[in-house]
Design a protein around this motif. Sequence first.
Motif, PDB file in Angstrom:
ATOM      1  N   ARG A   1       0.833  -1.208   0.000  1.00 43.47           N
ATOM      2  CA  ARG A   1       0.000   0.000   0.000  1.00 43.47           C
ATOM      3  C   ARG A   1       0.866   1.256   0.000  1.00 43.47           C
ATOM      4  N   LEU A   2       1.931   1.232   0.785  1.00 46.50           N
ATOM      5  CA  LEU A   2       2.825   2.392   0.823  1.00 46.50           C
ATOM      6  C   LEU A   2       3.487   2.615  -0.536  1.00 46.50           C
ATOM      7  N   ALA A   3       3.904   1.532  -1.173  1.00 45.58           N
ATOM      8  CA  ALA A   3       4.540   1.658  -2.488  1.00 45.58           C
ATOM      9  C   ALA A   3       3.582   2.293  -3.495  1.00 45.58           C
ATOM     10  N   LYS A   4       2.342   1.882  -3.455  1.00 50.91           N
ATOM     11  CA  LYS A   4       1.360   2.444  -4.386  1.00 50.91           C
ATOM     12  C   LYS A   4       1.074   3.905  -4.058  1.00 50.91           C
ATOM     13  N   ALA A   5       0.962   4.218  -2.768  1.00 46.44           N
ATOM     14  CA  ALA A   5       0.646   5.595  -2.364  1.00 46.44           C
ATOM     15  C   ALA A   5       1.788   6.552  -2.675  1.00 46.44           C
ATOM     16  N   ALA A   6       3.019   6.043  -2.710  1.00 49.92           N
ATOM     17  CA  ALA A   6       4.179   6.904  -2.959  1.00 49.92           C
ATOM     18  C   ALA A   6       4.338   7.278  -4.427  1.00 49.92           C
ATOM     19  N   GLU A   7       3.644   6.577  -5.306  1.00 50.07           N
ATOM     20  CA  GLU A   7       3.763   6.874  -6.732  1.00 50.07           C
ATOM     21  C   GLU A   7       3.310   8.302  -7.011  1.00 50.07           C
ATOM     22  N   GLY A   8       4.018   8.943  -7.901  1.00 51.54           N
ATOM     23  CA  GLY A   8       3.685  10.324  -8.241  1.00 51.54           C
ATOM     24  C   GLY A   8       4.512  11.334  -7.476  1.00 51.54           C
ATOM     25  N   GLY A   9       5.218  10.851  -6.450  1.00 51.75           N
ATOM     26  CA  GLY A   9       6.097  11.734  -5.696  1.00 51.75           C
ATOM     27  C   GLY A   9       7.537  11.531  -6.138  1.00 51.75           C
ATOM     28  N   ASP A  10       8.446  11.562  -5.183  1.00 54.93           N
ATOM     29  CA  ASP A  10       9.855  11.371  -5.488  1.00 54.93           C
ATOM     30  C   ASP A  10      10.061   9.978  -6.078  1.00 54.93           C
ATOM     31  N   ALA A  11      10.667   9.912  -7.263  1.00 56.69           N
ATOM     32  CA  ALA A  11      10.788   8.649  -7.986  1.00 56.69           C
ATOM     33  C   ALA A  11      11.666   7.646  -7.246  1.00 56.69           C
ATOM     34  N   GLU A  12      12.748   8.112  -6.655  1.00 61.86           N
ATOM     35  CA  GLU A  12      13.658   7.201  -5.970  1.00 61.86           C
ATOM     36  C   GLU A  12      13.010   6.600  -4.724  1.00 61.86           C
ATOM     37  N   THR A  13      12.245   7.422  -4.018  1.00 63.81           N
ATOM     38  CA  THR A  13      11.545   6.929  -2.838  1.00 63.81           C
ATOM     39  C   THR A  13      10.508   5.879  -3.220  1.00 63.81           C
ATOM     40  N   ALA A  14       9.727   6.178  -4.258  1.00 66.22           N
ATOM     41  CA  ALA A  14       8.705   5.238  -4.712  1.00 66.22           C
ATOM     42  C   ALA A  14       9.335   3.926  -5.166  1.00 66.22           C
ATOM     43  N   LEU A  15      10.465   4.022  -5.854  1.00 70.85           N
ATOM     44  CA  LEU A  15      11.139   2.823  -6.334  1.00 70.85           C
ATOM     45  C   LEU A  15      11.632   1.975  -5.171  1.00 70.85           C
ATOM     46  N   ARG A  16      12.224   2.609  -4.168  1.00 75.71           N
ATOM     47  CA  ARG A  16      12.723   1.855  -3.014  1.00 75.71           C
ATOM     48  C   ARG A  16      11.583   1.142  -2.298  1.00 75.71           C
ATOM     49  N   LEU A  17      10.472   1.822  -2.094  1.00 69.84           N
ATOM     50  CA  LEU A  17       9.330   1.180  -1.446  1.00 69.84           C
ATOM     51  C   LEU A  17       8.801   0.029  -2.281  1.00 69.84           C
ATOM     52  N   THR A  18       8.791   0.209  -3.599  1.00 72.65           N
ATOM     53  CA  THR A  18       8.328  -0.862  -4.478  1.00 72.65           C
ATOM     54  C   THR A  18       9.222  -2.085  -4.377  1.00 72.65           C
ATOM     55  N   LEU A  19      10.522  -1.880  -4.413  1.00 69.14           N
ATOM     56  CA  LEU A  19      11.448  -3.002  -4.302  1.00 69.14           C
ATOM     57  C   LEU A  19      11.347  -3.679  -2.941  1.00 69.14           C
ATOM     58  N   LYS A  20      11.191  -2.876  -1.888  1.00 73.79           N
ATOM     59  CA  LYS A  20      11.036  -3.455  -0.559  1.00 73.79           C
ATOM     60  C   LYS A  20       9.764  -4.302  -0.482  1.00 73.79           C
ATOM     61  N   ALA A  21       8.686  -3.774  -1.036  1.00 73.72           N
ATOM     62  CA  ALA A  21       7.423  -4.510  -1.033  1.00 73.72           C
ATOM     63  C   ALA A  21       7.532  -5.795  -1.851  1.00 73.72           C
ATOM     64  N   LEU A  22       8.213  -5.707  -2.976  1.00 74.49           N
ATOM     65  CA  LEU A  22       8.361  -6.869  -3.852  1.00 74.49           C
ATOM     66  C   LEU A  22       9.218  -7.952  -3.221  1.00 74.49           C
ATOM     67  N   ALA A  23      10.210  -7.551  -2.413  1.00 76.07           N
ATOM     68  CA  ALA A  23      11.122  -8.518  -1.800  1.00 76.07           C
ATOM     69  C   ALA A  23      10.557  -9.169  -0.548  1.00 76.07           C
ATOM     70  N   THR A  24       9.436  -8.664  -0.048  1.00 81.38           N
ATOM     71  CA  THR A  24       8.854  -9.173   1.194  1.00 81.38           C
ATOM     72  C   THR A  24       8.220 -10.538   0.978  1.00 81.38           C
ATOM     73  N   GLU A  25       8.400 -11.432   1.931  1.00 83.68           N
ATOM     74  CA  GLU A  25       7.780 -12.747   1.847  1.00 83.68           C
ATOM     75  C   GLU A  25       6.267 -12.595   1.754  1.00 83.68           C
ATOM     76  N   GLY A  26       5.676 -13.285   0.812  1.00 86.62           N
ATOM     77  CA  GLY A  26       4.241 -13.167   0.595  1.00 86.62           C
ATOM     78  C   GLY A  26       3.861 -11.837  -0.006  1.00 86.62           C
ATOM     79  N   SER A  27       4.737 -11.267  -0.826  1.00 89.71           N
ATOM     80  CA  SER A  27       4.520  -9.946  -1.417  1.00 89.71           C
ATOM     81  C   SER A  27       3.116  -9.787  -1.975  1.00 89.71           C
ATOM     82  N   ALA A  28       2.523  -8.611  -1.661  1.00 86.92           N
ATOM     83  CA  ALA A  28       1.170  -8.325  -2.141  1.00 86.92           C
ATOM     84  C   ALA A  28       1.180  -7.589  -3.473  1.00 86.92           C
TER      85      ALA A  28
END
Length: 520
Positions: A202-229
Motif C-alpha cells: 500500500r505504501l509503495a502504491k501511495a508513494a507513486e507520483g512523488g519522489d521517484a527514488e523513494t517510490a522505487l525503493r518502497l516498491t522493491l522493498k514490497a516486492l522482496a517481502t515474503e508473501g509480497s502483495a
Amino acid sequence: MRHPVLSRCAAALLVSMSLGLSGLPAQAAAPASTASVAWVTVTGDADMDRQFAQAKAEKKPVLLYWGAKWCPPCNQLKATLFNRADFIEQSKAFVAVGLDGDAPGAQKLGERFKVSGYPTLILFSPAGQEITRLPGEADAPQVIKLLQLGLAGGRPIQAVLADAQGGKKLTANEWRLLAFYSWETDHQQLIAAKDKAAVLARLAKAAEGGDAETALRLTLKALATEGSALKPDAALLARVRAVLASPAQSHAMMDVLVNEAPDLVRNLAPEAGPARQALVADFEPALKRLEMDRSLSRADRLGALMARVELARIDAPKTELNPKLPAALQQESRDAAQRAHREITDGYERQAVVTSAAYLLTRAGLWKDSDELLKAALARSHSPYYLMSQLGGNARKQGQKAEALRWYEEAFNKSEGPATRLQWGAGYFTALVELAPEDATRIEKAASQLFTEAAGDPSAFYERSERSLARVATQLQTWNKDGSKAAVISRLKTQLDGVCGKLDAAETKARAACGKLLKT
C-alpha cells in the motif's frame, strides 16, 4: 547466533530531511580519524535515563548504539562509520550512547527499547521519542548525509506511518523516512509481521507520483517481502529490469538488490523455468558492476558476489551442499575469500568480512576452502569463538557429528560476556541434544553450567538471554519427551527453582520468565 552474512537491511539512518540521496560521496572520500566518538557507556535504566535528561537539557538528539564485540555487522560499523572523521565531528551534535549487549543490565535495556539483533542504531529526539532505527550494517556515506539532515529533528516514524495509513498527506522527506525504515527488523513495533507485505504494498502504491527514488525503493522493498502483495505483472518486471540496466539506479538501490536478489526473482518469476533464468541473467551484470564498485565497502562488494552465488543456485534445494555452479563463479568466490584474508589488516573489518567470505564459500559448495579460511583466521580474530561456531556449523551440515560438537564446545568455552556465553552455550547445548542425545551426562552438565551462569547475570531473563535459556528448556523437554530422562530433568528443575527463588522480588518479569522454564 546471527547469520554470518552481513545484514544490509536498510541503507541509511534516516530522519526528517530536505535533500535527496543521489550523488553521495564515495566511501573512501572521508578518511579514518585518530580521534573517536565520545560514546557514553550505559549499563542500566538509571544510566539511560540520565542520558535522556542530559539530551533534553542540551536540546540534543540521542543516538543509541546496541551491539556486541563478536558481531560481524557491528564490526563493520566500527570499520566504516564510527572511525570516520566526518561522523566523529557530527557526533558532537548528539548524545552518543553505547550499549554493549554483555554489559550488566544490557539485555533488560534491550527489552525496554525493543531491540533484538546486533547492531541497532536508534535515533531519539531530545524529548526521548524514537525517530527511526537502523539495524545491521549501514552504508557509511548515506548515514553521514542523512544524519546531517536529521539532527534538526523529525517526526517519530510511528506518527508518520499512522498518517500514511490514514491517507493523510506526507512531505517528500517523510516518504523517505518510510522508504528507508528498517522494516526487516521492525520487531513488530510499527506493524505486525503478518501485515508487513500488505502495508508495504500500500505504501509503495501511495508513494507513486512523488519522489521517484523513494517510490522505487518502497516498491522493491514490497516486492522482496515474503508473501509480497504486489502483482508480478509485465509493468513491474520491466521496472525492475530498468533498475538493473541503470548503473545509477542499481547503485542507489544496492542494499535491496544485493540482499534481496533471490526473493525479488522468486516473487517476480514464481516458477522455475526460462522466465526465471532470464531474470537471473538480467541481475548478473548489475551485480558484477556492484562487485567491482570501489566506492562500496569490501563487505558490500562481497555481498554482491554472494547474491550472484545465491541466484546461480536459486532452483537448488536450500540445503544442497554441493550445488552445480559455474566453475568460474566458484573460482571468483575462492579468490575473493583469499583476497580478504590476505589484504584486510583492520581487526574490525576482518571480523566482518572474513566470516562472510567463509559463509560464501559454503554456499558455493567449497566446504574445504571455508574450513581452511576459518582455521587460518582464528589467530587474528578478536572473537575467535564466532569463527569456531562457523566451523561447528560446517561440520554439522556435512554430517561430521564429533567434529561439530568439538568446535561448538570449544566456541562455548572461549566465548566471553554473560549474554554471549548464554547464547553460545545454548547453541552448543542444542547441538548436543540433536547430535549426541544418548550422552545424558554431558547434556546435564552443559545445562547445569548454563543455569549456574544465569544465576550470576542480572539480565539473564531478558531479551536475547531469555531466548537462549528458553531454547535450552525447550530442548530439554524434547529430549525427555518419552519420560526416560525424568531424573535428569528433576535435578535441573531443582537447580533452576533455586535460581528463580533468588531473583529480586521486584523483578516480576524476570521471575515470571524464569518460572516458565521447565515448568511441569
